[in-house]
Write an enzyme that holds these catalytic residues in place. Structure first.
Site, PDB file in Angstrom:
ATOM      1  N   GLU A 263      17.474   0.843  -1.793  1.00  0.00           N
ATOM      2  CA  GLU A 263      18.096   2.156  -1.940  1.00  0.00           C
ATOM      3  C   GLU A 263      19.239   2.323  -0.945  1.00  0.00           C
ATOM      4  O   GLU A 263      19.108   1.972   0.219  1.00  0.00           O
ATOM      5  CB  GLU A 263      17.015   3.214  -1.698  1.00  0.00           C
ATOM      6  CG  GLU A 263      17.484   4.640  -1.682  1.00  0.00           C
ATOM      7  CD  GLU A 263      16.379   5.607  -1.278  1.00  0.00           C
ATOM      8  OE1 GLU A 263      16.546   6.807  -1.535  1.00  0.00           O
ATOM      9  OE2 GLU A 263      15.364   5.161  -0.692  1.00  0.00           O
ATOM     10  N   LYS A 328      19.376   9.210  -9.357  1.00  0.00           N
ATOM     11  CA  LYS A 328      18.019   9.676  -9.054  1.00  0.00           C
ATOM     12  C   LYS A 328      17.797  11.092  -9.562  1.00  0.00           C
ATOM     13  O   LYS A 328      18.590  11.994  -9.310  1.00  0.00           O
ATOM     14  CB  LYS A 328      17.782   9.603  -7.539  1.00  0.00           C
ATOM     15  CG  LYS A 328      16.356   9.929  -7.113  1.00  0.00           C
ATOM     16  CD  LYS A 328      16.187   9.756  -5.606  1.00  0.00           C
ATOM     17  CE  LYS A 328      14.756  10.008  -5.169  1.00  0.00           C
ATOM     18  NZ  LYS A 328      14.593   9.866  -3.711  1.00  0.00           N
ATOM     19  N   CYS A 379      12.868   5.271  -4.900  1.00  0.00           N
ATOM     20  CA  CYS A 379      12.012   5.775  -3.817  1.00  0.00           C
ATOM     21  C   CYS A 379      10.904   6.702  -4.314  1.00  0.00           C
ATOM     22  O   CYS A 379      10.012   6.297  -5.048  1.00  0.00           O
ATOM     23  CB  CYS A 379      12.892   6.451  -2.763  1.00  0.00           C
ATOM     24  SG  CYS A 379      12.015   6.863  -1.224  1.00  0.00           S
TER      25      CYS A 379
END
EC number: 2.3.1.269
Length: 505
Positions: A263, A328, A379
């Protein structure tokens, strides 16, 4: 000790202890049987005779369970947020108290409507856990079902998901409590437990997916650069970070078909490192390799995204605003955005919070490579099984992929719990999962949820593997949570019907 109608003090102390030991059922301890003892503590507390005792004991259990289980959140606050230690532990207590509200609701509903049969209790808990996973964007951490991923019951996950395994834990634990409260019925109760265990173990006979022999395995390299969080965004350390990644990428280009970076690997806006990304595009294309990299992307409307994209595709070369990317969707509250807008914006100054990020759509296209399609979760998102299931249903991807930076949580138990949840996504959907983490735990997970290979934490290294995709679909992959929610609804409806019928007589 009177366990049927204990004093408030005894009930709270015992409940707190039974809640606290629940942490041992999760990774890295993985003593999955303890989940049943801890869950039995919750059921016992929630269904005590005296209402006040039940509510206080349930709250005490929740403080023990969540206070110990998520105490790792204080690491990011104290080490990287400049928060005093005492304030960080107060924040953990506040979080545990908030999460405990859902267990209080569980206790209230069970007592208010007299729904105390094991199947109905498991169904009510499914409902309150659903709320915990969606209210205020949700925090479905420490669901009991995750503890069962290495148990003989794990194969229920491809049918009912992690919620189905949680249902089983609460169901069996409720019967254990019934034995304590009603010892005269223990033979009948043990018989019911044996039947439930038998049916649950039968799930091991079902096979929903198998290795796809028509598609060759993909040679992957997962890069773990091990950049310390204190140094990651330090401009003085930028060149060193760049060198580390370049060395790891260069050594992986010749032997691998897909290289995966963590990430926001390069600590800069994507537009600022455009020349570097173009260089990586050319290098990867020349070696017939593709690189999946996490970036911090600002679009033309000046919205900032935690993003991921593919470099090295020969037919669709990298372009800043045109390349297919994943943005995301599920952002971390107080980590990637401040909820409730201007109402809580003052916290940005107090806790040194980052800028607000924008979120991508719930359903997004898979990341395409020449070797297959990748269903991405960045994540925190990997803990939301519904999101990955819905995207998998839409994408029909070959692999699951998650990139993360767990350096925020140091050497605490947080990263291990995070990996355990990622493993569950592989098992639920019957697809192999690739996990690239900045400081670890970088891992390759099989479609059965088992870790095939992993790197030690805090080691600069590359994890390589040949991983094949699967064909077929799990029931959870097709229907998501609706199977366990439907079962829970039927159980509650039947419980209410029986209670109403009982009242008339």
């Amino acid at each position: 000790m009177n366990l049927v109608n204990p004093s408030i003090l005894v009930a709270c102390i015992l409940s707190f202890c039974l809640g606290a030991i629940g942490c041992l059922a999760f990774s890295p301890f993985d003593i999955w049987l303890i989940a049943y003892l801890s869950a039995a503590g919750l059921i016992w507390a929630a269904t005590l005779v005296e209402r006040k005792t039940a509510m206080l004991a349930t709250f005490a259990w929740s403080i023990g369970y969540f206070g110990v289980g998520v105490q790792w959140v204080n690491v990011s606050m104290t080490q990287f947020g400049g928060v005093p230690v005492i304030v960080s532990y107060l924040a953990v207590l506040l979080l545990a108290s908030y999460l405990g509200l859902y267990n209080l609701l569980f206790s209230y509903l069970a007592r208010r409507f007299g729904l105390i049969s094991p199947f109905v209790l498991a169904s009510l808990f499914t409902f309150t856990e659903y709320l915990r996973g969606v209210v205020f964007t949700g925090f479905p951490w420490l669901q009991f079902g995750y503890t069962q991923i290495d148990s003989p019951f794990a194969q229920l996950a491809p049918i009912f998901g992690v919620e189905g395994l949680t249902f089983l834990v609460i169901l069996l634990s409720s019967y254990l409590v019934d034995i304590v409260k009603n010892p005269t019925r223990k033979i009948a109760t043990f018989t019911k437990i044996a039947v439930i265990i038998g049916f649950s173990l039968a799930s091991n006979l079902l096979q929903f997916v198998q290795i796809d022999q028509q598609k060759p395995p993909v040679k992957v390299a997962l890069i773990q650069a091990n950049i310390e969080q204190q140094l990651k965004w330090d401009p003085a350390h930028f060149e060193n970070t760049l060198r580390t990644y370049q060395q790891l990428i260069n050594s992986s280009l010749a032997e691998n078909e897909v290289i995966i970076l963590p990430e926001s690997a390069i600590p800069a806006l994507e537009s600022k490192i455009n020349p570097l990304l173009n260089q990586l595009q050319k290098m990867a294309a020349a070696k017939n390799t593709e690189i999946i990299i996490g970036t911090l992307y600002e679009n033309e409307q000046q919205q900032l995204f935690n993003s991921a994209l593919v470099l090295g595709n020969q037919t669709k070369p990298y372009q800043l605003h045109q390349s297919l990317r994943y943005n995301k969707h599920h952002l971390v509250p107080f980590g990637e955005y401040v909820p409730f807008g201007s109402l809580l914006d003052w916290m940005r100054e107090v806790f040194i919070l980052p800028v607000n990020l924008a979120k991508g759509p719930f359903i997004q296209p898979a990341l395409f490579t020449n070797k297959g399609k990748f269903n991405m979760a960045i994540c925190y998102e990997v803990i939301f099984g519904h999101q990955l299931q819905q995207n998998q249903l839409a994408q029909q991807a070959d692999y699951l992929i998650t990139i993360t930076n767990d350096a925020w949580f140091g050497d605490s138990i947080g990263p291990w719990q995070h990996l355990q949840m990622a493993r569950m996504r592989a098992l639920e959907l019957g697809k192999p999962l690739l996990r690239a983490a900045n400081t670890g735990i970088t891992a390759v997970v099989g479609f059965d949820g088992k870790v095939i290979k992993k790197l030690p934490q805090f080691e600069t290294n590359t994890l390589t593997a040949e991983i094949a995709t699967t064909k077929g679909h799990t029931l959870f992959g097709q229907f998501g949570h609706w199977l366990i929610y439907s079962l829970s609804f039927i159980c509650v409806a039947f419980g209410l019907f029986r209670r109403q019928k009982h009242k008339k007589h």
